[in-house]
Design an enzyme around this catalytic site. Structure first.
Site, short mmCIF file in Angstrom:
data_model
loop_
_atom_site.label_atom_id
_atom_site.label_comp_id
_atom_site.label_asym_id
_atom_site.label_seq_id
_atom_site.Cartn_x
_atom_site.Cartn_y
_atom_site.Cartn_z
N ASN A 9 -20.20 4.72 28.39
CA ASN A 9 -21.07 5.87 29.17
C ASN A 9 -22.60 5.90 27.69
OD1 ASN A 9 -22.99 7.93 29.79
ND2 ASN A 9 -21.09 9.50 29.76
N TRP A 10 -23.36 5.47 28.15
CA TRP A 10 -24.61 5.48 27.22
C TRP A 10 -25.14 7.22 26.53
CZ3 TRP A 10 -26.96 -0.17 27.70
CH2 TRP A 10 -26.20 -1.07 27.30
N LYS A 11 -25.39 7.99 27.27
CA LYS A 11 -25.73 8.86 27.44
C LYS A 11 -26.68 9.10 27.61
CE LYS A 11 -21.14 10.68 26.28
NZ LYS A 11 -20.48 12.18 25.33
N HIS A 95 -19.22 14.81 35.70
CA HIS A 95 -19.11 15.03 33.77
C HIS A 95 -19.21 15.96 33.18
CE1 HIS A 95 -19.60 13.90 29.72
NE2 HIS A 95 -19.33 12.47 29.33
N GLU A 97 -20.70 17.41 30.69
CA GLU A 97 -21.80 17.96 30.87
C GLU A 97 -22.57 18.00 31.44
OE1 GLU A 97 -23.39 14.05 27.77
OE2 GLU A 97 -20.64 14.53 26.65
N GLU A 164 -11.26 13.51 31.09
CA GLU A 164 -11.76 13.76 30.35
C GLU A 164 -11.60 14.77 29.09
OE1 GLU A 164 -14.55 10.32 29.57
OE2 GLU A 164 -16.25 12.30 30.40
N GLY A 170 -16.89 13.81 22.28
CA GLY A 170 -17.93 13.53 21.41
C GLY A 170 -17.22 14.24 19.94
N SER A 209 -13.70 10.49 22.60
CA SER A 209 -13.15 9.38 21.34
C SER A 209 -12.42 8.56 21.11
CB SER A 209 -12.66 10.90 20.32
OG SER A 209 -13.62 11.71 20.16
N GLY A 230 -17.71 6.76 25.02
CA GLY A 230 -19.21 7.43 25.20
C GLY A 230 -19.56 7.02 24.03
N GLY A 231 -19.65 7.34 22.48
CA GLY A 231 -19.98 6.91 21.60
C GLY A 231 -19.34 5.68 21.17
C1 PEP Z 1 -17.97 10.23 27.30
O1 PEP Z 1 -18.46 11.23 27.30
O2 PEP Z 1 -17.48 10.01 28.67
C2 PEP Z 1 -17.07 10.73 26.30
C3 PEP Z 1 -15.22 10.10 26.39
O3 PEP Z 1 -17.01 10.48 24.98
P1 PEP Z 1 -17.23 9.99 23.62
O4 PEP Z 1 -16.35 8.63 23.73
O5 PEP Z 1 -18.05 9.89 22.88
O6 PEP Z 1 -16.12 10.25 23.33
#
Ligand code: PEP
Length: 251
Positions: A9-11, A95, A97, A164, A170, A209, A230-231
């Site tokens: 997930n590149w957001k 999600h 966010e 999640e 994040g 994370s 994500g990150g």
């Molecule tokens: C996400 O936003 O789906 C996610 C899991 O982010 P991160 O891996 O950065 O915590």
């Protein structure tokens, strides 16, 4: 048996050239990986270019969002049919966010999931509790509500669930394998209540994370079938290492 599923997930990151640079490095690195599903979810603006580049490869394409109406006067929104047309296989719904910053509710998440599936897309359906909810002992109440309301009339055959925990997204605070397994087992049991035996074929991803360092131990959990990242998915070498996690394949 559930085939592992690893999604990036590149957001709101990467221009089209940046997305293409990622794929240039990443595609050859994972070309021989055939025993798991790999999916990239770039911003809307890169979907068309990536769809052309990924066609015929072992990498699927997901959008990060859609609107819950078929078409019409909804300035700035993108429909399920448009995503299907541009080459998406999946779309992320719910999600945290989107729930937090764009006030999405179980009802709108549910409408998005249904219209996505009605247009041929599979859904990566996200749920998870906040830190306050966990500390108040409400984790299972939240997950139950999100699942029962969000999955009403949603087709199990085009469904991937992502657990999640909001406190892990994040933040660098990953759920321990025990915490993840406990929540995933609860989610699997709830899915059984909704989908009966079909629940055993639903992939339940962990997100929050995930890194190359913790992926192996998380993926080894009995009910963890993959990851939404994500990150650590923004760099090809880091995402490659997560995709190639070791063990835990035959569940
Ligand atoms: C996400 O936003 O789906 C996610 C899991 O982010 P991160 O891996 O950065 O915590």
């Amino acid at each position: 048996m559930r085939r592992p599923f690893i999604a990036a997930n590149w957001k709101m990151n990467k221009t089209v050239p940046e997305a293409m640079d990622f794929v240039y490095a990443f595609l050859p690195a994972v070309a021989e990986v055939k025993d798991r599903d790999i999916v990239l979810a770039p911003p809307f603006t890169s979907l068309f270019a990536l769809a052309e580049r990924l066609a015929g490869t072992n990498i699927g394409l997901s959008a990060q969002n859609l609107f819950y109406e078929e078409k019409g006067a909804f300035t700035g929104e993108v429909s399920a049919a448009m995503l299907e047309d541009v080459g998406c296989d999946y779309v992320i719904t719910g999600h945290s966010e989107r729930r937090q910053y764009f006030l999405e509710t179980d009802e709108t998440v549910n409408r998005k999931a249904k219209i996505a599936q009605g247009n041929g897309l599979s859904v990566i359906f996200c749920i998870g509790e906040s830190l306050n909810e966990r500390e108040a002992g409400m984790t299972y109440d939240v997950l139950r509500r999100q699942l029962r309301n969000g999955l009403s009339e949603v087709d199990v055959r085009k469904l991937v669930v992502a657990y999640e925990p909001v406190w892990a997204i994040g933040t660098g605070k990953t759920a321990t394998p025990d915490q993840a397994q406990e929540a995933h087992k609860y989610i699997r049991d709830e899915l059984r209540g909704i989908y009966k035996n079909d629940a055993d074929s639903v992939r339940i991803l962990y997100g929050g994370s995930v890194t190359p360092e913790n992926a192996d131990s998380l993926m080894a959990c009995a009910d963890v079938d993959g990851a939404l990242v994500g990150g650590a998915s923004l760099k090809p070498d880091s995402f490659e290492k997560i995709v190639k996690f070791k063990g835990g394949i035959n569940k």
